[in-house]
Scaffold this active site. Structure first.
Site, PDB file in Angstrom:
ATOM      1  CD  GLN A  94      -8.451   0.184  -6.285  1.00 36.33           C
ATOM      2  OE1 GLN A  94      -7.641  -0.240  -7.103  1.00 36.33           O
ATOM      3  NE2 GLN A  94      -9.302   1.151  -6.569  1.00 36.33           N
ATOM      4  CB  ALA A 137      -7.453  -4.133  -7.617  1.00 44.86           C
ATOM      5  CB  SER A 138      -5.520   0.625  -9.778  1.00 43.08           C
ATOM      6  OG  SER A 138      -6.237   0.518 -10.991  1.00 43.08           O
ATOM      7  CB  THR A 139      -4.155   0.959  -5.081  1.00 44.03           C
ATOM      8  OG1 THR A 139      -5.472   0.785  -4.529  1.00 44.03           O
ATOM      9  CG2 THR A 139      -4.175   2.123  -6.066  1.00 44.03           C
TER      10      THR A 139
END
Length: 210
Positions: free
Chosen positions: A18, A13-15
């Site tokens: 998330q 997940a990017s962040t």
């Protein structure tokens, strides 16, 4: 799967806010339907636009020739610029790691048992060529999508600033208050994560008043 090949899932997940494990059940179910099982999971919260991803590199270092790296989508593996994608692809191909992504049905056969070594070798060479070509295309598409979203975001912020409407990201006050109440009642970070479905970082920021 034959010949001792193993399947390892990579979830990203990017962040930090998330849930990187969101697709875990989906990957488990898919593997079961294909008559295979997942030997291990490599999970991290990091941007797909950088090679600075410790868990991905740990996975590639650990995996052996013939092993399969299972992905929910190709963009979980890469949103890299062309030069960096070439580096990553070289690592994968150099180790003889095969890729399988749920959004690329033509990669599913890497999970199937083969009737003969000759058939297995022949199909693997064909699939390697097709997969390599398609991955180059999809890697470029994933990067373009990343660049387009960032451009639109910057344009939107600039326009909002001109109109005096931009105030940065709004805090989720309801979620923040819920976190504070649960902490006052003595619940741990892990318990709050489970109840509210938020990340440890979000909880920490709420507690610190950030």
């Amino acid at each position: 799967m034959g010949n001792g090949s193993r399947v390892f899932a990579y979830l990203r997940a990017s962040t930090a806010d998330q849930d990187a494990t969101r697709a875990k059940t989906m990957l488990d179910t898919f593997c079961h339907e294909q008559g295979a099982s997942i030997s291990g999971y490599f999970v991290e919260n990091a941007s797909g636009a950088t090679l600075d991803r410790p868990e991905l590199m740990r996975a590639l270092s650990f995996m052996q020739e013939g092993d399969v790296l299972l992905l929910e989508q190709v963009d979980r593996l890469t949103r890299l610029k062309s030069a960096e994608w070439e580096k990553l692809r070289a690592i994968i191909e150099g180790k003889g790691i095969r890729l399988c992504a749920l959004d690329l049905p033509f990669t599913f056969p890497v999970l199937e048992k083969k009737d003969s070594v000759a058939e297995d070798d022949f199909q693997q060479r064909i699939m390697a060529a097709i997969t390599g070509m398609m991955l180059d295309v999809l890697a470029a598409v994933a990067r373009k999508d990343f660049d387009d979203r960032r451009r639109r975001q910057k344009e939107g912020i600039a326009k909002a600033k001109e109109q005096g409407k931009y105030a940065g990201r709004k805090k989720d006050e309801q979620k923040r208050n819920q976190i504070l109440v649960l902490r006052e009642r003595g619940l741990s970070y892990s318990e709050i994560e489970g109840l509210l479905g938020c990340s440890r970082r979000t909880i920490s920021k709420a507690v610190r008043g950030v």
